[in-house]
Motif scaffolding. Structure first.
Motif, PDB file in Angstrom:
ATOM      1  N   LEU B 178      14.014  34.735 -14.946  1.00  0.00           N
ATOM      2  CA  LEU B 178      15.114  34.714 -13.976  1.00  0.00           C
ATOM      3  C   LEU B 178      16.285  35.500 -14.557  1.00  0.00           C
ATOM      4  N   ASP B 179      16.520  36.666 -14.009  1.00  0.00           N
ATOM      5  CA  ASP B 179      17.592  37.500 -14.530  1.00  0.00           C
ATOM      6  C   ASP B 179      18.797  37.397 -13.603  1.00  0.00           C
ATOM      7  N   GLU B 180      19.748  36.605 -14.013  1.00  0.00           N
ATOM      8  CA  GLU B 180      20.973  36.361 -13.237  1.00  0.00           C
ATOM      9  C   GLU B 180      20.672  35.984 -11.781  1.00  0.00           C
ATOM     10  N   PRO B 181      19.985  34.874 -11.578  1.00  0.00           N
ATOM     11  CA  PRO B 181      19.600  34.515 -10.206  1.00  0.00           C
ATOM     12  C   PRO B 181      20.763  34.057  -9.335  1.00  0.00           C
ATOM     13  N   THR B 182      21.907  33.728  -9.951  1.00  0.00           N
ATOM     14  CA  THR B 182      23.014  33.220  -9.130  1.00  0.00           C
ATOM     15  C   THR B 182      24.158  34.223  -9.012  1.00  0.00           C
ATOM     16  N   ILE B 183      23.891  35.454  -9.440  1.00  0.00           N
ATOM     17  CA  ILE B 183      24.975  36.450  -9.445  1.00  0.00           C
ATOM     18  C   ILE B 183      25.470  36.711  -8.016  1.00  0.00           C
ATOM     19  N   GLY B 184      26.775  36.673  -7.868  1.00  0.00           N
ATOM     20  CA  GLY B 184      27.382  36.970  -6.567  1.00  0.00           C
ATOM     21  C   GLY B 184      27.312  35.843  -5.561  1.00  0.00           C
TER      22      GLY B 184
END
Lengths: 273, 337
Positions: B178-184
């Motif tokens: 999971l590569d930055e799943p909550t970005i933005g």
């Protein structure tokens, strides 16, 4: 994961084809504007040019072809070249490499180029339908001599030329692993395919030396010869010779594409994406 | 099981002088430079572990994820994931992993999610029964049942991320990156994604490697964190272990009506008399902020009330982001692992 049986066609191929087809049809306005607009442009341009030539020389035939046959030749050229260049229309492979969207395909247990090929066939399929309709309409209005047998002979040459076109474009776009932009190269390749394929000028009007040179390239076998098989407007090599030559180019370009894909992936860094 | 040993990754990029002259020069001769994205990385992750990968931008987190998922071939060192070498891109390996990149969509933009799911069903050879049950289970868990027939490009960012998560988990992967799943995402969407991940990990026990700049994600989901700094693994352990004597500080925030203390130095000296080392970060308009060692809390509070007419006051733990910064600062003077 079930073990995938190896068939000539598998379910992923069909889904890849189907998905791209749905994608194209999901924008009706763009679809109709592209279809009708491009057909109109590709009738009008040769119509104006060749009408001027026929009028200036005050002739009704040139190289045993009537004015109507010339226009029909260029219309067929448009459809075959659109099918051949179907994959290039979106520049998808190079864009996916540059933008890093190729990452998702690398982690899928699929063959990327095969997937893209079946994607691009969706464009060619639509072009084929348009070509069939155009031939029928033209036959009704102008009474062309195209027979069902000629069309059946033409079909495998079109499929193989579309495959060669895809592989030519794919090989060029795979260079995106090494170079920062392939856009100019794409334009040059498109021009070579169109000129060498007889889209601007039929090959029988070109000089002997240019034609001789072109025989050693894949370009005449993409557009000019398949249309010759379909229309019988000019003499072409026998069908089986054409198919063998097309298969040779497919084999060669496929090996090249596989090699570029493997080498490209080895040094793909996906840096910053 | 993931085993990484002495992993190195180098990138070659070319340098170009600025301006027109530089552009012309670059036509004939290019200067290349080698960058080390990862240096001598070694670690192992057990089945069912959820590990947080943290570090500043350019620390090498995404590169490490790309190597583990087989996207990038490592320059040297050995990588073993589930008994496979990722760079060989074996189909059996690829069918067991999922990569979710918050900044990259994997669904087909112009089509409804269900169309993409059908493609994934064929790609991963998911049986009809498993596909149908996963569609029901995941869409209910993520509360997106009514979104599956909507064109992906018409979804909000939060909805899209949920659909992306669903797409990535349809084949029940054994390893999830999971590569930055909550970005933005907004706060509510971040929370929903975190809750889903926690539930999914508990239910199916895959190995999960999570990179995020939102420390809330790391704090709430990961027991173990790996801290990367300039391509080096500078910390591998639990979150509590990030805290050292130097970094374990608390923040005090006070609003007061009046005080007899004349200036900052006087307050610092008063604290020092009681062996409390404080650091004042703000003192203006009857607002005082300072950090102090956690161990001094019981001595400091009476002292504060004695010298200030307190109107309101709060003490909070050091933010994990600050802990990481402090850890990175101290790692430059001492070796951690």
């Amino acid at each position: 994961m079930k073990k995938q049986k190896k068939y000539f066609l598998n379910a992923i191929d069909l889904v890849a084809f189907n998905m791209e087809l749905k994608k194209i049809l999901s924008y009706p306005l763009e679809f109709w504007a592209n279809t009708l607009g491009l057909i109109l442009v590709n009738i009008l341009i040769p119509y104006c040019i060749w009408q001027a030539i026929f009028k200036a020389r005050n002739i009704t035939e040139m190289y045993n072809l009537s004015f109507n046959q010339f226009i029909f030749y260029f219309l067929c050229c448009y459809f075959v070249s659109a099918s051949v260049l179907g994959a290039m229309s979106k520049g998808s492979i190079s864009q996916e490499i540059y933008q890093g969207n190729i990452n998702k395909f690398i982690i899928y247990p699929i063959q990327y180029l095969r997937f893209k090929f079946f994607n691009s066939l969706a464009y060619s399929f639509i072009i084929l339908i348009e070509l069939i309709i155009t031939i029928c309409v033209h036959k009704l209005i102008f009474g062309n001599q195209i027979t069902i047998l000629a069309f059946i002979e033409f079909l495998p040459t079109l499929i193989l030329s579309t495959t060669i076109g895809f592989l030519l474009v794919a090989n060029l776009e795979l260079l995106s692993f090494w170079v920062d932009s392939v856009w100019n190269l794409q334009v040059i390749l498109r021009l070579f395919i169109q000129m060498g394929g007889g889209l601007f000028l039929p090959l029988f009007l070109m000089s002997e030396s240019i034609r001789h040179f072109l025989y050693f390239t894949p370009f005449p076998y993409l557009i000019y010869y398949p249309i010759g098989i379909l229309t019988k407007f000019y003499s072409v090599i026998p069908l089986h010779h054409l198919l063998i030559i097309q298969l040779f180019w497919i084999g060669f370009l496929l090996l090249l594409a596989q090699s570029l894909w493997k080498k490209g992936l080895k040094q793909y860094s996906g840096i910053g994406i | 099981m993931i085993r990484v040993n002495q992993l190195n990754q180098q990138f070659t990029t070319y340098k170009k002088e600025p301006g027109f002259r530089g552009s012309v020069k670059a036509l004939f001769k290019r200067e290349f430079e080698t960058k080390f994205a990862l240096q001598n990385i070694s670690f192992s992750i057990k089945p069912g572990e959820l590990v947080g990968l943290i570090g500043a931008n350019g620390a090498g987190k995404t590169t490490l994820v790309k190597i583990l998922s087989g996207i990038v071939t490592p320059t040297s060192g050995s990588v073993d994931v589930l008994g496979f070498k990722p760079q060989e891109r074996n189909d059996l390996y690829r069918s067991q992993l999922a990569l979710i990149m918050g900044q990259k969509a994997q669904l087909w933009w112009d089509l409804p999610a269900l169309d993409s799911f059908l493609l994934l069903k064929e790609i991963y050879q998911i049986s009809d029964a498993k596909y149908n049950s996963n569609i029901v289970l995941l869409s209910e868990m993520l509360q997106i049942k009514n979104l599956l027939n909507v064109q992906v490009r018409r979804l909000s960012l939060g909805e899209r991320m949920k659909v992306e998560l669903m797409a990535s988990l349809l084949h029940n992967p054994s390893v999830i990156f999971l590569d930055e799943p909550t970005i933005g995402l907004d706060f509510a969407s971040q929370k929903a994604v975190r809750e889903f991940l926690r539930f999914y990990q508990k239910e199916f026990s895959p190995i999960v490697i999570l990179t995020s700049h939102y420390m809330k994600d790391i704090e709430e989901l990961c027991e173990r964190v790996m801290l990367l700094h300039e391509g080096k693994l500078v910390y591998d352990g639990n979150i509590a272990g990030l805290k050292t004597e130097e970094t374990e500080k608390k923040n005090a925030l006070c609003y007061y009506n009046k005080t007899k203390i004349a200036d900052q130095n006087e307050w610092i000296n008063i604290c020092l008399k009681f062996h409390i080392h404080i650091e004042i970060t703000k003192w203006e308009n009857q607002e005082l902020c300072f950090t102090f060692p956690k161990s001094s809390l019981s001595k400091l509070v009476p002292l504060l009330f004695e010298h200030f007419d307190i109107e309101d006051f709060a003490i909070k733990d050091t933010d994990i982001g600050e802990l990481i910064n402090a850890r990175l600062y101290f790692s430059s003077t001492s070796t951690m692992i």
